[in-house]
Design a protein around this motif. Sequence first.
Motif, PDB file in Angstrom:
ATOM      1  N   ALA A 122       9.300 151.565  41.746  1.00 40.03           N
ATOM      2  CA  ALA A 122       9.552 150.410  40.882  1.00 40.03           C
ATOM      3  C   ALA A 122       8.216 149.772  40.528  1.00 40.03           C
ATOM      4  O   ALA A 122       7.190 150.027  41.165  1.00 40.03           O
ATOM      5  CB  ALA A 122      10.460 149.402  41.578  1.00 40.03           C
ATOM      6  N   VAL A 123       8.217 148.913  39.524  1.00 44.85           N
ATOM      7  CA  VAL A 123       6.969 148.312  39.051  1.00 44.85           C
ATOM      8  C   VAL A 123       7.199 146.849  38.689  1.00 44.85           C
ATOM      9  O   VAL A 123       8.302 146.446  38.315  1.00 44.85           O
ATOM     10  CB  VAL A 123       6.427 149.104  37.834  1.00 44.85           C
ATOM     11  CG1 VAL A 123       7.358 148.985  36.630  1.00 44.85           C
ATOM     12  CG2 VAL A 123       5.008 148.678  37.487  1.00 44.85           C
ATOM     13  N   PRO A 142       2.982 140.397  42.246  1.00 49.32           N
ATOM     14  CA  PRO A 142       3.202 140.942  43.583  1.00 49.32           C
ATOM     15  C   PRO A 142       4.517 140.505  44.202  1.00 49.32           C
ATOM     16  O   PRO A 142       5.081 141.221  45.036  1.00 49.32           O
ATOM     17  CB  PRO A 142       2.005 140.418  44.377  1.00 49.32           C
ATOM     18  CG  PRO A 142       1.514 139.233  43.617  1.00 49.32           C
ATOM     19  CD  PRO A 142       1.785 139.534  42.184  1.00 49.32           C
ATOM     20  N   GLU A 143       5.023 139.328  43.813  1.00 50.10           N
ATOM     21  CA  GLU A 143       6.291 138.861  44.373  1.00 50.10           C
ATOM     22  C   GLU A 143       7.496 139.351  43.581  1.00 50.10           C
ATOM     23  O   GLU A 143       8.639 139.045  43.930  1.00 50.10           O
ATOM     24  CB  GLU A 143       6.314 137.337  44.463  1.00 50.10           C
ATOM     25  CG  GLU A 143       6.339 136.614  43.145  1.00 50.10           C
ATOM     26  CD  GLU A 143       4.956 136.315  42.579  1.00 50.10           C
ATOM     27  OE1 GLU A 143       4.874 135.442  41.695  1.00 50.10           O
ATOM     28  OE2 GLU A 143       3.967 136.936  43.028  1.00 50.10           O
ATOM     29  N   ASP A 161      12.986 149.550  38.095  1.00 44.06           N
ATOM     30  CA  ASP A 161      12.815 151.002  38.175  1.00 44.06           C
ATOM     31  C   ASP A 161      11.778 151.454  37.148  1.00 44.06           C
ATOM     32  O   ASP A 161      11.888 151.163  35.963  1.00 44.06           O
ATOM     33  CB  ASP A 161      14.162 151.671  37.904  1.00 44.06           C
ATOM     34  CG  ASP A 161      14.164 153.161  38.196  1.00 44.06           C
ATOM     35  OD1 ASP A 161      13.080 153.741  38.425  1.00 44.06           O
ATOM     36  OD2 ASP A 161      15.258 153.757  38.198  1.00 44.06           O
ATOM     37  N   ALA A 162      10.760 152.173  37.619  1.00 43.76           N
ATOM     38  CA  ALA A 162       9.645 152.550  36.745  1.00 43.76           C
ATOM     39  C   ALA A 162       9.905 153.804  35.936  1.00 43.76           C
ATOM     40  O   ALA A 162       9.196 154.067  34.960  1.00 43.76           O
ATOM     41  CB  ALA A 162       8.378 152.741  37.579  1.00 43.76           C
ATOM     42  N   ARG A 163      10.910 154.634  36.333  1.00 45.82           N
ATOM     43  CA  ARG A 163      11.086 155.902  35.639  1.00 45.82           C
ATOM     44  C   ARG A 163      12.539 156.302  35.397  1.00 45.82           C
ATOM     45  O   ARG A 163      12.807 157.280  34.685  1.00 45.82           O
ATOM     46  CB  ARG A 163      10.372 157.028  36.379  1.00 45.82           C
ATOM     47  CG  ARG A 163      10.654 157.105  37.864  1.00 45.82           C
ATOM     48  CD  ARG A 163       9.959 158.308  38.506  1.00 45.82           C
ATOM     49  NE  ARG A 163      10.614 159.544  38.140  1.00 45.82           N
ATOM     50  CZ  ARG A 163       9.984 160.663  37.844  1.00 45.82           C
ATOM     51  NH1 ARG A 163       8.672 160.710  37.847  1.00 45.82           N
ATOM     52  NH2 ARG A 163      10.657 161.757  37.538  1.00 45.82           N
ATOM     53  N   GLY A 189      -3.643 145.971  37.538  1.00 44.46           N
ATOM     54  CA  GLY A 189      -2.889 144.755  37.286  1.00 44.46           C
ATOM     55  C   GLY A 189      -1.394 144.888  37.420  1.00 44.46           C
ATOM     56  O   GLY A 189      -0.661 143.914  37.190  1.00 44.46           O
ATOM     57  N   LYS A 190      -0.910 146.066  37.801  1.00 41.37           N
ATOM     58  CA  LYS A 190       0.514 146.266  38.045  1.00 41.37           C
ATOM     59  C   LYS A 190       0.736 146.620  39.510  1.00 41.37           C
ATOM     60  O   LYS A 190      -0.158 147.162  40.169  1.00 41.37           O
ATOM     61  CB  LYS A 190       1.091 147.359  37.134  1.00 41.37           C
ATOM     62  CG  LYS A 190       1.147 146.962  35.667  1.00 41.37           C
ATOM     63  CD  LYS A 190       1.876 147.993  34.846  1.00 41.37           C
ATOM     64  CE  LYS A 190       1.996 147.574  33.390  1.00 41.37           C
ATOM     65  NZ  LYS A 190       2.855 146.367  33.223  1.00 41.37           N
TER      66      LYS A 190
END
Length: 292
Positions: A105-106, A110-111, A116-118, A84-85
């Motif tokens: 990135a997360v 979807p759009e 930044d994921a980390r 779901g991500k």
Amino acid sequence: MSNPIIKHKFTADPTVLVHQQSVYLYTGHDDPPEGIDDYVMNDWCCFSSTDMVNWHEHPTPLRATDFTWASGDAYASKVIERNGKFYWYAAVTHAAITGKAIAVAVSDNPEGPFTDARGSALIDLDMLPGVNDEMTNLDPSVLIDDDGQAYIFWGKGTCYFARLSHDMISIDSDIYKLNLPYFSEGAHIHKRNGTYYLCYGFGEPEKVAYAISRNINGLWQFKGILNEVAGNCETNRPAIVTFKEADYFFYHNGALPGGGSHRRAVCVDRLFYNDDGTIRRIIMTSEGVSAV
């Protein structure tokens, strides 16, 4: 005439996913000032379609400087969904470590927007001892295998791959090299009927070639040229997707007015597999594909 499929701006380095009966196309954005003939790429674009012909542009989902540790440069990327991500892997220029780096990135959508994921690079040049090429960490491509294990492929001049952790934002193995003929850049990994397909930019100017394997770790069998040099453009970066029981091949060329190697344009044509699992050569067309 439908190719290029995006005509109002210069786009490059496509990556594609299918979500809820829509195709999402993510591209780089060539934006050099007038009179400058060089790569100037600050952000990425997102488009979606339900029929492969009519494309809706979404607001800018991600910029290179959204990674605060990066100095800029929005190179080729890959977007993939898990649990779901949506995870966006992209090559940027590192602000503190020499050379290019892979960021992730997360987003919940979807759009986008994507964040930044980390807070740091997933892959940087310090992780490749003995490698001095500042351009090495380009063009990530990610596959989630049938058993849930994820892998990332990337590289410039040499193709590298590694396992990703289940969280999708860390490396979970050593980094390995693949020996592929005339590998330039632009890796794209996908799987069909138990066979892995690794497409990539071949030589200079770049054609697209591919290799196949029954094991993600190899051995890889080189199968030859898939796509010839795309007109008026030194580079190429493929993306392959299945949508409504048909297969499609995305790429870029320099076909728009004023276009060229630094002002590229994303196109799409049909892709067909042979009975033995090999892929027929792509026929690049001005007409593009029909609505589905």
